[in-house]
Design an enzyme around this catalytic site. Structure first.
Site, PDB file in Angstrom:
ATOM      1  N   GLY A  94      14.009 -12.308  -4.274  1.00 57.89           N
ATOM      2  CA  GLY A  94      12.761 -13.018  -4.533  1.00 57.89           C
ATOM      3  C   GLY A  94      11.548 -12.107  -4.581  1.00 57.89           C
ATOM      4  O   GLY A  94      10.413 -12.571  -4.534  1.00 57.89           O
ATOM      5  N   HIS A 101       6.539  -2.804   0.205  1.00 52.13           N
ATOM      6  CA  HIS A 101       5.846  -3.419   1.336  1.00 52.13           C
ATOM      7  C   HIS A 101       6.840  -3.917   2.357  1.00 52.13           C
ATOM      8  O   HIS A 101       7.930  -4.356   2.017  1.00 52.13           O
ATOM      9  CB  HIS A 101       4.925  -4.559   0.882  1.00 52.13           C
ATOM     10  CG  HIS A 101       5.581  -5.579   0.011  1.00 52.13           C
ATOM     11  ND1 HIS A 101       5.850  -5.363  -1.321  1.00 52.13           N
ATOM     12  CD2 HIS A 101       6.040  -6.825   0.286  1.00 52.13           C
ATOM     13  CE1 HIS A 101       6.428  -6.432  -1.838  1.00 52.13           C
ATOM     14  NE2 HIS A 101       6.572  -7.334  -0.885  1.00 52.13           N
ATOM     15  N   LEU A 102       6.406  -3.844   3.606  1.00 53.96           N
ATOM     16  CA  LEU A 102       7.155  -4.410   4.726  1.00 53.96           C
ATOM     17  C   LEU A 102       6.488  -5.712   5.106  1.00 53.96           C
ATOM     18  O   LEU A 102       5.265  -5.745   5.323  1.00 53.96           O
ATOM     19  CB  LEU A 102       7.055  -3.500   5.957  1.00 53.96           C
ATOM     20  CG  LEU A 102       7.978  -2.334   6.154  1.00 53.96           C
ATOM     21  CD1 LEU A 102       7.652  -1.694   7.514  1.00 53.96           C
ATOM     22  CD2 LEU A 102       9.419  -2.788   6.141  1.00 53.96           C
ATOM     23  N   HIS A 103       7.260  -6.777   5.201  1.00 53.31           N
ATOM     24  CA  HIS A 103       6.760  -8.021   5.781  1.00 53.31           C
ATOM     25  C   HIS A 103       6.994  -7.969   7.291  1.00 53.31           C
ATOM     26  O   HIS A 103       8.123  -7.706   7.724  1.00 53.31           O
ATOM     27  CB  HIS A 103       7.540  -9.230   5.255  1.00 53.31           C
ATOM     28  CG  HIS A 103       7.405  -9.517   3.802  1.00 53.31           C
ATOM     29  ND1 HIS A 103       6.641 -10.555   3.319  1.00 53.31           N
ATOM     30  CD2 HIS A 103       7.969  -8.926   2.724  1.00 53.31           C
ATOM     31  CE1 HIS A 103       6.732 -10.587   1.996  1.00 53.31           C
ATOM     32  NE2 HIS A 103       7.538  -9.609   1.603  1.00 53.31           N
TER      33      HIS A 103
HETATM   34  P1  AMP Z   1       7.587 -10.048  -2.081  1.00 59.30           P
HETATM   35  O1  AMP Z   1       8.203 -11.347  -2.481  1.00 59.30           O
HETATM   36  O2  AMP Z   1       8.416  -9.320  -1.052  1.00 59.30           O
HETATM   37  O3  AMP Z   1       7.243  -9.196  -3.275  1.00 59.30           O
HETATM   38  O4  AMP Z   1       6.263 -10.394  -1.296  1.00 59.30           O
HETATM   39  C1  AMP Z   1       5.006 -10.451  -1.884  1.00 59.30           C
HETATM   40  C2  AMP Z   1       4.101 -11.113  -0.877  1.00 59.30           C
HETATM   41  O5  AMP Z   1       2.786 -10.880  -1.249  1.00 59.30           O
HETATM   42  C3  AMP Z   1       4.280 -12.637  -0.775  1.00 59.30           C
HETATM   43  O6  AMP Z   1       4.623 -13.003   0.570  1.00 59.30           O
HETATM   44  C4  AMP Z   1       2.910 -13.191  -1.167  1.00 59.30           C
HETATM   45  O7  AMP Z   1       2.516 -14.318  -0.414  1.00 59.30           O
HETATM   46  C5  AMP Z   1       2.005 -11.992  -0.890  1.00 59.30           C
HETATM   47  N1  AMP Z   1       0.792 -11.956  -1.688  1.00 59.30           N
HETATM   48  C6  AMP Z   1       0.655 -12.159  -3.012  1.00 59.30           C
HETATM   49  N2  AMP Z   1      -0.632 -11.999  -3.397  1.00 59.30           N
HETATM   50  C7  AMP Z   1      -1.322 -11.667  -2.277  1.00 59.30           C
HETATM   51  C8  AMP Z   1      -2.689 -11.368  -2.000  1.00 59.30           C
HETATM   52  N3  AMP Z   1      -3.630 -11.375  -2.970  1.00 59.30           N
HETATM   53  N4  AMP Z   1      -3.045 -11.064  -0.731  1.00 59.30           N
HETATM   54  C9  AMP Z   1      -2.126 -11.073   0.250  1.00 59.30           C
HETATM   55  N5  AMP Z   1      -0.803 -11.333   0.058  1.00 59.30           N
HETATM   56  C10 AMP Z   1      -0.412 -11.635  -1.176  1.00 59.30           C
END
Ligand code: AMP
Ligand code: ZN
Length: 114
Positions: A94, A101-103
């Protein structure tokens, strides 16, 4: 900097974010759609695409991201209660943003890893 990259724009301050940490190598900001009470993203300042595009050159940087993430978890009070670090890689995960990035997620009981 990659011109079309959302997280490069956040790093540069061209798109606003709620920044929680920055040093010479990484920054961290609140996820805009939090999936848990604590949901913070840790990103390298330099554009690194997917994890699949990282090389040995990035080993220290990725290690630093993990150590910074644990420090943020401690500051947010979830180091002892528990938290999760997640890297999404590719379509089945997903992954939406192609800037490594690290969540950090925590602050509630997290379900099993899918
Ligand atoms: P991924 O699916 O691992 O690529 O995660 C991308 C993350 O970025 C998701 O959890 C989104 O909610 C977050 N995201 C997208 N746009 C922004 C934004 N402008 N500021 C902060 N987080 C964001
Ligand atoms: Zn980028």
């Amino acid at each position: 900097m990659s011109a079309d990259c959302l997280f490069c724009k956040i790093v540069a301050g061209d798109i606003p974010s709620t920044e929680v940490f920055r040093d010479g190598r990484v920054m961290a900001f609140e996820d805009i759609h939090p999936a848990a009470p604590q949901h913070i993203l840790v990103v390298p300042l330099e554009h690194v695409g997917m994890l699949a595009s990282a090389t040995e050159r990035h080993e220290a940087l990725i290690g630093h991201m993990v150590i910074v993430a644990d420090g943020i978890a401690a500051e947010r009070g979830v180091q002892n209660s528990g938290y999760r670090l997640t890297v999404n890689q590719g379509t089945d995960s997903g992954q939406e943003v192609e800037h490594l990035h690290l969540h950090i997620t925590g602050g509630r009981k997290l379900g099993p890893i899918a």
